[in-house]
Design an enzyme around this catalytic site. Structure first.
Site, PDB file in Angstrom:
ATOM      1  N   GLY A 237      39.016  48.380  48.049  1.00  0.00           N
ATOM      2  CA  GLY A 237      39.124  48.562  49.494  1.00  0.00           C
ATOM      3  C   GLY A 237      40.315  47.768  49.992  1.00  0.00           C
ATOM      4  N   GLY A 238      40.401  46.551  49.486  1.00  0.00           N
ATOM      5  CA  GLY A 238      41.509  45.686  49.844  1.00  0.00           C
ATOM      6  C   GLY A 238      41.720  44.646  48.771  1.00  0.00           C
ATOM      7  N   MET A 239      42.921  44.113  48.725  1.00  0.00           N
ATOM      8  CA  MET A 239      43.241  43.032  47.788  1.00  0.00           C
ATOM      9  C   MET A 239      44.127  42.038  48.533  1.00  0.00           C
ATOM     10  SD  MET A 239      43.039  41.633  44.812  1.00  0.00           S
ATOM     11  CE  MET A 239      43.771  40.021  44.641  1.00  0.00           C
ATOM     12  N   GLU A 240      43.686  40.783  48.485  1.00  0.00           N
ATOM     13  CA  GLU A 240      44.231  39.759  49.377  1.00  0.00           C
ATOM     14  C   GLU A 240      45.563  39.163  48.926  1.00  0.00           C
ATOM     15  OE1 GLU A 240      41.542  39.620  47.391  1.00  0.00           O
ATOM     16  OE2 GLU A 240      41.236  37.608  46.564  1.00  0.00           O
TER      17      GLU A 240
ATOM     18  N   TYR B 129      29.425  37.988  45.883  1.00  0.00           N
ATOM     19  CA  TYR B 129      29.766  38.340  47.268  1.00  0.00           C
ATOM     20  C   TYR B 129      28.625  37.988  48.236  1.00  0.00           C
ATOM     21  CZ  TYR B 129      33.929  41.042  45.871  1.00  0.00           C
ATOM     22  OH  TYR B 129      35.155  41.420  45.386  1.00  0.00           O
TER      23      TYR B 129
ATOM     24  N   ASP C 111      35.629  40.925  34.991  1.00  0.00           N
ATOM     25  CA  ASP C 111      35.187  41.970  35.913  1.00  0.00           C
ATOM     26  C   ASP C 111      33.666  42.055  36.006  1.00  0.00           C
ATOM     27  OD1 ASP C 111      37.236  43.255  37.136  1.00  0.00           O
ATOM     28  OD2 ASP C 111      36.718  45.234  36.320  1.00  0.00           O
TER      29      ASP C 111
ATOM     30  N   GLN D 246      48.122  45.674  40.427  1.00  0.00           N
ATOM     31  CA  GLN D 246      46.841  45.030  40.763  1.00  0.00           C
ATOM     32  C   GLN D 246      46.620  43.944  39.715  1.00  0.00           C
ATOM     33  OE1 GLN D 246      44.411  44.898  43.094  1.00  0.00           O
ATOM     34  NE2 GLN D 246      43.333  43.456  41.761  1.00  0.00           N
TER      35      GLN D 246
ATOM     36  N   GLU E 261      34.650  34.801  46.652  1.00  0.00           N
ATOM     37  CA  GLU E 261      34.095  35.958  47.368  1.00  0.00           C
ATOM     38  C   GLU E 261      32.934  35.618  48.299  1.00  0.00           C
ATOM     39  OE1 GLU E 261      35.716  38.607  47.640  1.00  0.00           O
ATOM     40  OE2 GLU E 261      37.101  38.456  45.938  1.00  0.00           O
TER      41      GLU E 261
ATOM     42  N   HIS F 267      40.349  35.762  53.041  1.00  0.00           N
ATOM     43  CA  HIS F 267      40.808  35.246  51.745  1.00  0.00           C
ATOM     44  C   HIS F 267      42.048  34.355  51.886  1.00  0.00           C
ATOM     45  CE1 HIS F 267      38.326  36.795  48.538  1.00  0.00           C
ATOM     46  NE2 HIS F 267      38.475  38.051  48.888  1.00  0.00           N
TER      47      HIS F 267
ATOM     48  N   GLN G 203      44.432  40.896  39.962  1.00  0.00           N
ATOM     49  CA  GLN G 203      43.125  40.259  39.776  1.00  0.00           C
ATOM     50  C   GLN G 203      42.229  41.145  38.929  1.00  0.00           C
ATOM     51  OE1 GLN G 203      40.833  39.568  43.355  1.00  0.00           O
ATOM     52  NE2 GLN G 203      39.852  37.768  42.549  1.00  0.00           N
TER      53      GLN G 203
ATOM     54  N   PRO H  21      42.375  51.111  43.553  1.00  0.00           N
ATOM     55  CA  PRO H  21      40.973  51.028  43.120  1.00  0.00           C
ATOM     56  C   PRO H  21      40.055  50.158  43.981  1.00  0.00           C
ATOM     57  CG  PRO H  21      42.363  49.686  41.690  1.00  0.00           C
ATOM     58  CD  PRO H  21      43.282  50.423  42.622  1.00  0.00           C
TER      59      PRO H  21
ATOM     60  N   HIS I  79      37.785  40.760  55.893  1.00  0.00           N
ATOM     61  CA  HIS I  79      37.509  40.167  54.584  1.00  0.00           C
ATOM     62  C   HIS I  79      38.804  39.688  53.913  1.00  0.00           C
ATOM     63  CE1 HIS I  79      35.292  39.858  50.701  1.00  0.00           C
ATOM     64  NE2 HIS I  79      36.473  40.166  50.198  1.00  0.00           N
ATOM     65  N   GLU I  80      39.780  40.574  53.833  1.00  0.00           N
ATOM     66  CA  GLU I  80      41.022  40.200  53.134  1.00  0.00           C
ATOM     67  C   GLU I  80      41.757  39.087  53.880  1.00  0.00           C
ATOM     68  OE1 GLU I  80      40.923  41.257  50.272  1.00  0.00           O
ATOM     69  OE2 GLU I  80      39.554  42.925  50.596  1.00  0.00           O
TER      70      GLU I  80
HETATM   71  N1  BES Z   1      39.630  40.218  45.699  1.00  0.00           N
HETATM   72  C1  BES Z   1      38.793  41.342  45.884  1.00  0.00           C
HETATM   73  C2  BES Z   1      39.080  42.473  44.929  1.00  0.00           C
HETATM   74  C3  BES Z   1      38.954  42.119  43.454  1.00  0.00           C
HETATM   75  C4  BES Z   1      37.997  41.252  42.991  1.00  0.00           C
HETATM   76  C5  BES Z   1      39.804  42.727  42.567  1.00  0.00           C
HETATM   77  C6  BES Z   1      37.931  40.962  41.635  1.00  0.00           C
HETATM   78  C7  BES Z   1      39.723  42.444  41.223  1.00  0.00           C
HETATM   79  C8  BES Z   1      38.784  41.560  40.746  1.00  0.00           C
HETATM   80  C9  BES Z   1      38.866  41.854  47.322  1.00  0.00           C
HETATM   81  O1  BES Z   1      38.995  40.848  48.262  1.00  0.00           O
HETATM   82  C10 BES Z   1      37.554  42.510  47.629  1.00  0.00           C
HETATM   83  O2  BES Z   1      36.560  41.851  47.558  1.00  0.00           O
HETATM   84  N2  BES Z   1      37.581  43.795  47.975  1.00  0.00           N
HETATM   85  C11 BES Z   1      36.396  44.517  48.334  1.00  0.00           C
HETATM   86  C12 BES Z   1      36.303  44.613  49.846  1.00  0.00           C
HETATM   87  C13 BES Z   1      35.215  43.976  50.500  1.00  0.00           C
HETATM   88  C14 BES Z   1      35.149  44.089  51.981  1.00  0.00           C
HETATM   89  C15 BES Z   1      34.057  43.384  49.876  1.00  0.00           C
HETATM   90  C16 BES Z   1      36.464  45.929  47.806  1.00  0.00           C
HETATM   91  O3  BES Z   1      37.535  46.373  47.443  1.00  0.00           O
HETATM   92  O4  BES Z   1      35.447  46.582  47.782  1.00  0.00           O
HETATM   93 ZN    ZN Z   2      37.233  39.686  48.363  1.00  0.00          ZN
END
Ligand code: BES
Ligand code: ZN
Length: 649
Positions: free
Chosen positions: A295-298, A412, A404, A166, A345, A326, A168, A293, A322-323
């Site tokens: 929901g998704g990572m793009e 978002y 973070d 991971q 975001e 991205h 990001q 950790p 969402h992903e």
């Molecule tokens: N890119 C993010 C995850 C992220 C952001 C990882 C910053 C590390 C640092 C991913 O696209 C995301 O926003 N995931 C969300 C899902 C969502 C539908 C809002 C999540 O995992 O909750």
């Molecule tokens: Zn995102």
């Protein structure tokens, strides 16, 4: 390790040199080191003087040692620098060479850790103004935060080990030595050796089958920011979902994956209709182990997904929308620094909602937006009362802090509502033309908030002779008064149902109806009773949130008997049910909650549950005992967040 003598010449580098461990005479603060890279406070790299344009990785993934042995071969664009600075964190550097066909070892120096160990360390490499190829021989360590190594018990199949990365925001530097700033874009290729019975996948062109020798080669031809370099290795299988999309997972869950994500081809069509052609050829998903950790990572070409999305009823597919979004906002047009994170975001949440509307209609899209808007209200209150009330601005100032910290619903949801409000002001047609032009103009580039504002003014607002309070949205705290209001009759009906239930009404009372059936004399008796399938997950979420903050456990028991929230695979509703249960002293959820905490590693679910538990000494003690058992199944990202919640450090 070879150390240098006097090759650092510029004043900036001298101050850096003094700050380094090996020569640490004077106490020079690490902020001096950062001073060179004003555009990105979270990278030590000197990308304005020299930058990686292509990276080739030679990687050996060793599951016994839980280590990657690697060579990072950087092809540089050198603007005349005599030092190249990379970011590293918890990496062991063996040697560094210069040259492509003939390699010559060179001196290097590793700087001090920053105060809070967020950024890691600068790695300074002695080069000449003509140097083009830098090869860093390294290995990862237990301090590598990006990688999750899973023993077989923690996978679904329980036979093979698994690993994934991971990157990001700034964890890529903990598994690859590189210039870890989103402001630079690079292409990459890789040769990865893994145990013969496993398959390796990257955010690149991927295999769809295992090969016999366990050596996989990858190529990402489009330039990407390095936080999107990703690797996953496990016992994996592939199914196609459409002409240029599909899903990878362990064989044991591939059937559920195909069922849950059948709509993916339609989502891609909808997205392309909105904002232009998908630029990455292939779009695949990989459903990872539960410890993931997020929901998704793009990761480009290969979105990483949490298996909690496999609800069975497709109620969490907005995460996929969402992903996918991205692939435009974030991957094609990238935030230049983590202070501009809302550009990634906020645009993505806006775009996600448009995809959801195209596929499932406005009612569903509006309910999803309202759920997010409610979450935004909670974040706004918390941030306003915190040490950093300025974090409710869209444009952040995260210098000296963990990027973070910017991962809140401000980026978002405030970001998305900013765009929704612009849409309402200019009309959807003009908004879409504008956004399409934005993605076209800045494709494969990084962008700052300021650049976006100029583009907005010159391309959308001025031509339409409109004034809009963009500066208030971006540079002021809180939510401006002109923010659009979403009205959703279905959401309101679910809230009213909650009100009636809380006021004592028996909402599960059986009603008898007589139905006349054509061609039959006697009417048919129908018993009507409220069941969970009468409403969609978003309505139940509205319902649960509307219940009083604490309620009589007897009422929760009644709801569970009829609606089965505590065992529902929809983890969004389940998490809120658990937190309500903790507040209300509904003790019999504990075994269930414990199973959930031991299985699932998604931070969005763990944080609220552990935070709620941390509020009373007795619950806190229980939470700690569960965490101690569960933490081996959490990725560093979640483990460190929960550690802070439970142990306040
Ligand atoms: N890119 C993010 C995850 C992220 C952001 C990882 C910053 C590390 C640092 C991913 O696209 C995301 O926003 N995931 C969300 C899902 C969502 C539908 C809002 C999540 O995992 O909750
Ligand atoms: Zn995102």
């Amino acid at each position: 390790m070879r150390f240098l003598s006097a090759f650092f010449s510029s004043i900036f580098l001298l101050s850096l040199f003094v700050a380094c461990e090996s020569a640490g005479k004077k106490n020079v603060s690490h902020t001096k080191v950062i001073a060179d890279s004003e555009f990105d406070n979270h990278s030590y790299s000197n990308i304005r003087k020299i930058r990686t344009k292509h990276l080739h990785l030679d990687l050996d993934v060793n599951f016994e040692k839980k280590k990657i042995y690697g060579v990072a071969r950087h092809e540089m664009e050198n603007f005349g620098a005599d030092t190249a600075i990379f970011d590293i964190k918890g990496l062991e550097i063996q040697k560094i060479t210069l040259g492509k066909t003939i390699e010559k070892e060179t001196d290097f120096l590793i700087g001090q850790w920053d105060k809070d160990s967020v950024l890691g360390q600068p790695l300074l490499v002695k080069i000449t103004p003509k140097t083009k190829y830098i090869n860093i021989y390294y290995q990862t360590t237990e301090k590598t935060e990006a990688i999750d190594w899973l023993s077989p018990e923690l996978t679904t199949g329980k036979i093979h080990p698994y690993m994934y990365t991971q990157g990001q925001a700034i964890l890529t530097r903990s598994w690859i030595p590189l210039q870890d700033s989103p402001a630079n874009r690079l292409t990459y290729s890789a040769k990865v050796s893994v145990p013969k019975d496993l398959m390796a996948l990257m955010s690149a062109e991927n295999p769809t089958e295992k090969n016999a020798d366990g050596v996989y080669e990858f190529e990402m031809k489009q330039a990407i920011p390095c936080y999107l370099i990703a690797l996953a290795v496990g016992n994996l299988t592939y199914r196609k979902l459409g002409p240029s999309c599909g899903v990878y997972s362990e064989p044991e869950m591939i059937y559920s994956c195909v069922n849950e994500f059948v709509d993916l081809p339609k989502m891609i069509d909808a997205a392309e209709k909105l904002y232009g052609k998908y630029q990455w050829e292939q779009y695949d998903l990989i459903v990872l182990p539960y410890s993931f950790p997020f929901g998704g990572m793009e990761n480009p070409r290969l979105t990483f997904v949490n298996p909690t999305l496999l609800v069975g009823d497709r109620s969490l597919v907005s995460v996929i929308a969402h992903e996918l979004a991205h692939s435009w906002s974030g991957n094609l047009v990238t935030n230049a620094s983590w202070d501009d994170f809302w550009l990634n975001e906020g645009f993505t949440v806006y775009f996600e909602n448009r995809i959801m509307e195209s596929l499932y209609g406005k009612e569903i899209a509006d309910m999803l937006a309202l759920i997010e808007f409610q979450e935004l209200q909670v974040d706004l209150k918390e941030i306003a009362a915190s040490d950093h009330p300025e974090d409710t601005k869209l444009k952040l100032k995260l210098a000296g802090r963990n990027p973070d910290d910017g991962m809140t619903d401000i980026a978002y949801v405030k970001g998305a509502f900013f765009l929704k409000t612009i849409e309402k002001t200019v009309g959807r047609e003009k908004m879409d033309i504008f956004l399409k032009a934005y993605f076209k103009k800045y494709a494969f580039q990084t962008i700052t908030t300021e650049k976006f504002v100029t583009f907005l003014n010159t391309q959308l607002l001025q031509p339409n002779k409109l004034s809009f309070n963009s500066n208030e949205w971006i540079y002021k705290e809180g939510i401006p008064n002109n923010c659009i209001k979403i009205v959703s009759p279905r959401f309101e009906a679910a809230q009213q149902l909650a009100d009636r239930f809380a006021a004592g009404e028996d909402i599960f009372k059986k009603e008898i109806k007589w139905l006349k059936i054509k061609g039959r004399k006697r009417k048919k008796k129908l018993i009507i009773q409220l069941t969970r399938d009468k409403y969609v997950a978003q309505e139940w979420q509205a319902f649960v949130r509307r219940l009083p903050t604490t309620i009589d456990p007897e009422l929760m028991r009644k709801l569970d008997a009829n609606l089965h929230f505590k065992t529902w695979e929809n983890a969004e509703v389940r998490t809120e049910w658990f937190t309500l249960g903790i507040r209300s002293g509904y003790l019999e959820i504990r075994p269930n909650m414990e199973r959930f905490l031991l299985k699932v590693g998604r931070r969005k679910y763990l944080s609220p549950i552990y935070s709620e538990l941390a509020k009373t000494p007795e619950n806190l003690a229980w939470a700690k005992s569960v965490f101690e058992k569960a933490k081996g199944n959490y990725h560093f990202v979640s483990r460190s967040s929960i550690q802070r919640i439970l142990y306040k450090k």
